[in-house]
Scaffold this active site. Structure first.
Site, PDB file in Angstrom:
ATOM      1  N   GLN A  11       0.840  -1.213   0.000  1.00  0.00           N
ATOM      2  CA  GLN A  11       0.000   0.000   0.000  1.00  0.00           C
ATOM      3  C   GLN A  11       0.868   1.253   0.000  1.00  0.00           C
ATOM      4  O   GLN A  11       0.718   2.142  -0.826  1.00  0.00           O
ATOM      5  CB  GLN A  11      -0.857   0.056   1.264  1.00  0.00           C
ATOM      6  CG  GLN A  11      -1.792  -1.092   1.471  1.00  0.00           C
ATOM      7  CD  GLN A  11      -2.770  -0.738   2.579  1.00  0.00           C
ATOM      8  OE1 GLN A  11      -3.761  -0.057   2.315  1.00  0.00           O
ATOM      9  NE2 GLN A  11      -2.518  -1.180   3.801  1.00  0.00           N
ATOM     10  N   LEU A  36      13.407 -10.059   2.386  1.00  0.00           N
ATOM     11  CA  LEU A  36      13.886  -9.618   3.695  1.00  0.00           C
ATOM     12  C   LEU A  36      14.060 -10.765   4.684  1.00  0.00           C
ATOM     13  O   LEU A  36      14.694 -10.600   5.719  1.00  0.00           O
ATOM     14  CB  LEU A  36      12.975  -8.531   4.278  1.00  0.00           C
ATOM     15  CG  LEU A  36      13.503  -7.139   3.906  1.00  0.00           C
ATOM     16  CD1 LEU A  36      13.224  -6.793   2.465  1.00  0.00           C
ATOM     17  CD2 LEU A  36      12.952  -6.074   4.834  1.00  0.00           C
ATOM     18  N   ALA A  59       7.152  -5.050   5.004  1.00  0.00           N
ATOM     19  CA  ALA A  59       6.872  -5.572   6.342  1.00  0.00           C
ATOM     20  C   ALA A  59       6.011  -6.817   6.183  1.00  0.00           C
ATOM     21  O   ALA A  59       5.344  -6.995   5.158  1.00  0.00           O
ATOM     22  CB  ALA A  59       6.124  -4.547   7.196  1.00  0.00           C
ATOM     23  N   TYR A  98       9.322   2.351   8.745  1.00  0.00           N
ATOM     24  CA  TYR A  98       7.976   2.590   9.294  1.00  0.00           C
ATOM     25  C   TYR A  98       7.649   1.557  10.372  1.00  0.00           C
ATOM     26  O   TYR A  98       8.041   0.389  10.276  1.00  0.00           O
ATOM     27  CB  TYR A  98       6.920   2.510   8.177  1.00  0.00           C
ATOM     28  CG  TYR A  98       7.163   3.536   7.105  1.00  0.00           C
ATOM     29  CD1 TYR A  98       6.629   4.820   7.208  1.00  0.00           C
ATOM     30  CD2 TYR A  98       7.973   3.244   6.012  1.00  0.00           C
ATOM     31  CE1 TYR A  98       6.888   5.787   6.236  1.00  0.00           C
ATOM     32  CE2 TYR A  98       8.250   4.196   5.042  1.00  0.00           C
ATOM     33  CZ  TYR A  98       7.700   5.457   5.157  1.00  0.00           C
ATOM     34  OH  TYR A  98       7.972   6.406   4.206  1.00  0.00           O
ATOM     35  N   THR A 100       4.533   0.803  13.799  1.00  0.00           N
ATOM     36  CA  THR A 100       3.080   0.682  13.979  1.00  0.00           C
ATOM     37  C   THR A 100       2.592   1.077  15.366  1.00  0.00           C
ATOM     38  O   THR A 100       3.332   0.943  16.352  1.00  0.00           O
ATOM     39  CB  THR A 100       2.674  -0.786  13.705  1.00  0.00           C
ATOM     40  OG1 THR A 100       1.301  -0.973  14.028  1.00  0.00           O
ATOM     41  CG2 THR A 100       3.483  -1.766  14.550  1.00  0.00           C
ATOM     42  N   TYR A 124       3.072  -9.592  15.743  1.00  0.00           N
ATOM     43  CA  TYR A 124       3.348  -8.508  14.791  1.00  0.00           C
ATOM     44  C   TYR A 124       3.873  -7.276  15.531  1.00  0.00           C
ATOM     45  O   TYR A 124       4.917  -6.722  15.180  1.00  0.00           O
ATOM     46  CB  TYR A 124       2.064  -8.177  14.014  1.00  0.00           C
ATOM     47  CG  TYR A 124       2.139  -6.904  13.206  1.00  0.00           C
ATOM     48  CD1 TYR A 124       2.904  -6.830  12.042  1.00  0.00           C
ATOM     49  CD2 TYR A 124       1.443  -5.760  13.615  1.00  0.00           C
ATOM     50  CE1 TYR A 124       2.977  -5.645  11.309  1.00  0.00           C
ATOM     51  CE2 TYR A 124       1.510  -4.584  12.889  1.00  0.00           C
ATOM     52  CZ  TYR A 124       2.274  -4.527  11.745  1.00  0.00           C
ATOM     53  OH  TYR A 124       2.350  -3.367  11.024  1.00  0.00           O
ATOM     54  N   TRP A 149      -3.294   2.297  11.164  1.00  0.00           N
ATOM     55  CA  TRP A 149      -4.468   2.005  10.316  1.00  0.00           C
ATOM     56  C   TRP A 149      -4.274   2.528   8.884  1.00  0.00           C
ATOM     57  O   TRP A 149      -5.048   3.368   8.385  1.00  0.00           O
ATOM     58  CB  TRP A 149      -5.723   2.620  10.949  1.00  0.00           C
ATOM     59  CG  TRP A 149      -6.246   1.859  12.141  1.00  0.00           C
ATOM     60  CD1 TRP A 149      -5.640   0.828  12.811  1.00  0.00           C
ATOM     61  CD2 TRP A 149      -7.500   2.082  12.813  1.00  0.00           C
ATOM     62  NE1 TRP A 149      -6.441   0.417  13.854  1.00  0.00           N
ATOM     63  CE2 TRP A 149      -7.582   1.159  13.872  1.00  0.00           C
ATOM     64  CE3 TRP A 149      -8.553   2.984  12.630  1.00  0.00           C
ATOM     65  CZ2 TRP A 149      -8.672   1.103  14.745  1.00  0.00           C
ATOM     66  CZ3 TRP A 149      -9.641   2.930  13.493  1.00  0.00           C
ATOM     67  CH2 TRP A 149      -9.698   1.998  14.532  1.00  0.00           C
TER      68      TRP A 149
HETATM   69  N1  LIG Z   1      -1.323  -1.660   7.104  1.00  0.00           N
HETATM   70  C1  LIG Z   1      -1.496  -1.043   8.276  1.00  0.00           C
HETATM   71  O1  LIG Z   1      -2.623  -0.875   8.769  1.00  0.00           O
HETATM   72  C2  LIG Z   1      -0.303  -0.508   9.025  1.00  0.00           C
HETATM   73  C3  LIG Z   1      -0.514   0.108  10.270  1.00  0.00           C
HETATM   74  C4  LIG Z   1       0.575   0.621  10.962  1.00  0.00           C
HETATM   75  C5  LIG Z   1       1.845   0.520  10.422  1.00  0.00           C
HETATM   76  N2  LIG Z   1       2.037  -0.087   9.225  1.00  0.00           N
HETATM   77  C6  LIG Z   1       3.399  -0.195   8.710  1.00  0.00           C
HETATM   78  O2  LIG Z   1       3.476   0.592   7.525  1.00  0.00           O
HETATM   79  C7  LIG Z   1       4.420  -0.005   6.615  1.00  0.00           C
HETATM   80  C8  LIG Z   1       3.763  -0.221   5.262  1.00  0.00           C
HETATM   81  O3  LIG Z   1       2.644  -1.083   5.437  1.00  0.00           O
HETATM   82  P1  LIG Z   1       1.662  -1.462   4.240  1.00  0.00           P
HETATM   83  O4  LIG Z   1       0.278  -1.428   4.774  1.00  0.00           O
HETATM   84  O5  LIG Z   1       2.000  -0.682   3.020  1.00  0.00           O
HETATM   85  O6  LIG Z   1       2.072  -2.987   4.022  1.00  0.00           O
HETATM   86  P2  LIG Z   1       1.651  -3.992   2.840  1.00  0.00           P
HETATM   87  O7  LIG Z   1       0.655  -3.369   1.949  1.00  0.00           O
HETATM   88  O8  LIG Z   1       1.336  -5.297   3.496  1.00  0.00           O
HETATM   89  O9  LIG Z   1       3.012  -4.138   2.008  1.00  0.00           O
HETATM   90  C9  LIG Z   1       4.097  -4.815   2.554  1.00  0.00           C
HETATM   91  C10 LIG Z   1       5.172  -4.922   1.500  1.00  0.00           C
HETATM   92  O10 LIG Z   1       6.222  -5.767   2.039  1.00  0.00           O
HETATM   93  C11 LIG Z   1       6.551  -6.730   1.048  1.00  0.00           C
HETATM   94  N3  LIG Z   1       7.118  -7.939   1.659  1.00  0.00           N
HETATM   95  C12 LIG Z   1       6.500  -8.820   2.485  1.00  0.00           C
HETATM   96  N4  LIG Z   1       7.365  -9.815   2.798  1.00  0.00           N
HETATM   97  C13 LIG Z   1       8.530  -9.539   2.160  1.00  0.00           C
HETATM   98  C14 LIG Z   1       9.800 -10.191   2.083  1.00  0.00           C
HETATM   99  N5  LIG Z   1      10.057 -11.339   2.702  1.00  0.00           N
HETATM  100  N6  LIG Z   1      10.783  -9.613   1.337  1.00  0.00           N
HETATM  101  C15 LIG Z   1      10.542  -8.475   0.664  1.00  0.00           C
HETATM  102  N7  LIG Z   1       9.372  -7.810   0.696  1.00  0.00           N
HETATM  103  C16 LIG Z   1       8.372  -8.353   1.440  1.00  0.00           C
HETATM  104  C17 LIG Z   1       5.248  -7.000   0.349  1.00  0.00           C
HETATM  105  O11 LIG Z   1       5.493  -7.667  -0.868  1.00  0.00           O
HETATM  106  P3  LIG Z   1       4.314  -8.519  -1.560  1.00  0.00           P
HETATM  107  O12 LIG Z   1       3.443  -7.518  -2.208  1.00  0.00           O
HETATM  108  O13 LIG Z   1       5.048  -9.386  -2.510  1.00  0.00           O
HETATM  109  O14 LIG Z   1       3.638  -9.266  -0.451  1.00  0.00           O
HETATM  110  C18 LIG Z   1       4.720  -5.582   0.193  1.00  0.00           C
HETATM  111  O15 LIG Z   1       5.360  -4.904  -0.866  1.00  0.00           O
HETATM  112  C19 LIG Z   1       4.912  -1.282   7.306  1.00  0.00           C
HETATM  113  O16 LIG Z   1       6.096  -1.000   8.000  1.00  0.00           O
HETATM  114  C20 LIG Z   1       3.810  -1.590   8.308  1.00  0.00           C
HETATM  115  O17 LIG Z   1       4.281  -2.347   9.410  1.00  0.00           O
HETATM  116  C21 LIG Z   1       0.990  -0.595   8.505  1.00  0.00           C
END
Ligand SMILES: NC(=O)c1ccc[n+]([C@@H]2O[C@H](COP(=O)([O-])OP(=O)(O)OC[C@H]3O[C@@H](n4cnc5c(N)ncnc54)[C@H](OP(=O)(O)O)[C@@H]3O)[C@@H](O)[C@H]2O)c1
Length: 300
Positions: A11, A36, A59, A98, A100, A124, A149
């Site tokens: 995202q 990773l 992540a 980033y 959470t 997590y 979120w």
């Molecule tokens: N989503 C939330 O509600 C939320 C809330 C608070 C904080 N955050 C933090 O914000 C940041 C961005 O989150 P997001 O929502 O954009 O996450 P996301 O949509 O789940 O995207 C995660 C990314 O990580 C990649 N990934 C997963 N496993 C991997 C691996 N082994 N090696 C390389 N890449 C890998 C995924 O690749 P694939 O597409 O191939 O799976 C995807 O590009 C993260 O640090 C997350 O912890 C998120």
């Protein structure tokens, strides 16, 4: 500026690839080109690209599945960010990472500040906390941006889920006891790019002076019920809804493998004071995001 973006299909990463483009040369890599879980593979990438800035949008974010995949989750969310931070420092690259709101247990009752003691409730959250600590310990010019979120109009998230449910079900039950700040990935990416624009020609030196942990999320907060109601109200294609009622529910009505913090809104004052930037109110951002769903004929 030479930027290496890790994770451009997620995202946030998808938006970052676009917002960082105006800053210079962006190399964006994702799984499986980089993995990773096997971070040694990253080192040759760093050598080859010689970035001035590394932005890590990867992540393991599947909160419930994480409970059963502990080793993998810690490898991606804790060990890898630490290794990237060490390598970034060694090659003189600034690092943006980033984290959470799930590092908190949700019992404070008012928005969390950076110095509040973390106490994650699930794998997590614990893995992301260990990632923060590993990045901080590595030193260098690292910013850790804790957000909450995150949503976009792509992939699986609360916004896309609620819109799908409204088209499939007559009655929706949404929890009103989980509260935080919805954050549009687009605006989080834009603010990240603006920080780097301010850093100018010396991102390492500029960010080293401001290194550390910051909260950065949509301003204000709401329950998942209020968020869901706003999504449906702002959906430009409301005529497609079959939903007739939205009922309040409680987290205990939806048992899940990972417990969620009940109140995890983040106070972003520190980020605003240091960088002079902020994310707008969550509802204003949602309105902007949802207006993107208008079809060409509906635009005015
Ligand atoms: N989503 C939330 O509600 C939320 C809330 C608070 C904080 N955050 C933090 O914000 C940041 C961005 O989150 P997001 O929502 O954009 O996450 P996301 O949509 O789940 O995207 C995660 C990314 O990580 C990649 N990934 C997963 N496993 C991997 C691996 N082994 N090696 C390389 N890449 C890998 C995924 O690749 P694939 O597409 O191939 O799976 C995807 O590009 C993260 O640090 C997350 O912890 C998120």
């Amino acid at each position: 500026m030479r930027i290496l973006l890790l994770g451009n299909t997620g995202q946030l990463g998808w938006e970052l690839e676009r917002t960082l483009a105006s800053l210079g040369e962006v190399q964006a890599l994702d799984y499986p080109t980089i993995n990773l879980a096997e971070p040694d593979s990253l080192l040759s990438v760093f050598q080859h690209i010689q970035p001035q800035v590394i932005v890590n949008a990867t992540a393991y974010t599947a909160v419930d599945r994480a409970e059963g995949e502990t080793d993998l989750v810690y490898a991606i969310n804790a060990a890898a960010p630490g290794l990237i931070a060490q390598e970034a420092r060694r090659i003189g690259a600034a690092f943006i990472h980033y984290s959470t709101d799930y590092v908190f247990d949700g019992t404070k009752g008012s928005p969390y500040i950076e110095s509040d003691p973390p106490h994650p409730l699930d794998v997590y959250g614990q893995s992301k906390l260990e990632g923060e600590q590993a990045v901080e310990q590595a030193g260098g010019a690292a910013l850790i941006l804790r957000t909450s979120w995150v949503y976009s109009l792509r992939r699986d998230n609360w916004v896309t889920k609620v819109m799908a449910w409204a088209r499939q079900r007559k009655s929706l039950r949404l929890v009103n006891d989980q509260i935080s700040g919805p954050t549009w990935a687009r605006l989080l990416a834009e603010v990240t790019a603006q920080v780097l624009a301010k850093a100018g020609r010396d991102p390492y030196g500029w960010l080293a002076e401001r290194r550390g942990l910051y909260h950065l999320a949509g301003a204000g907060y709401c329950s998942r019920l209020e968020w869901g109601q706003a999504i449906l109200q702002l959906d430009p294609h409301r005529q497609e809804h079959i939903v007739e009622e939205i009922l309040p529910a409680s987290s205990v009505d939806f048992p899940a493998p990972a417990p969620r913090p009940l109140f995890s809104a983040l106070d972003c004052t520190r980020f605003n004071e240091v960088f002079g930037l902020q994310l707008p109110d969550w509802k204003t951002a949602l309105q902007l995001a949802m207006s993107e769903l208008q079809r060409p004929g509906e635009l005015h």
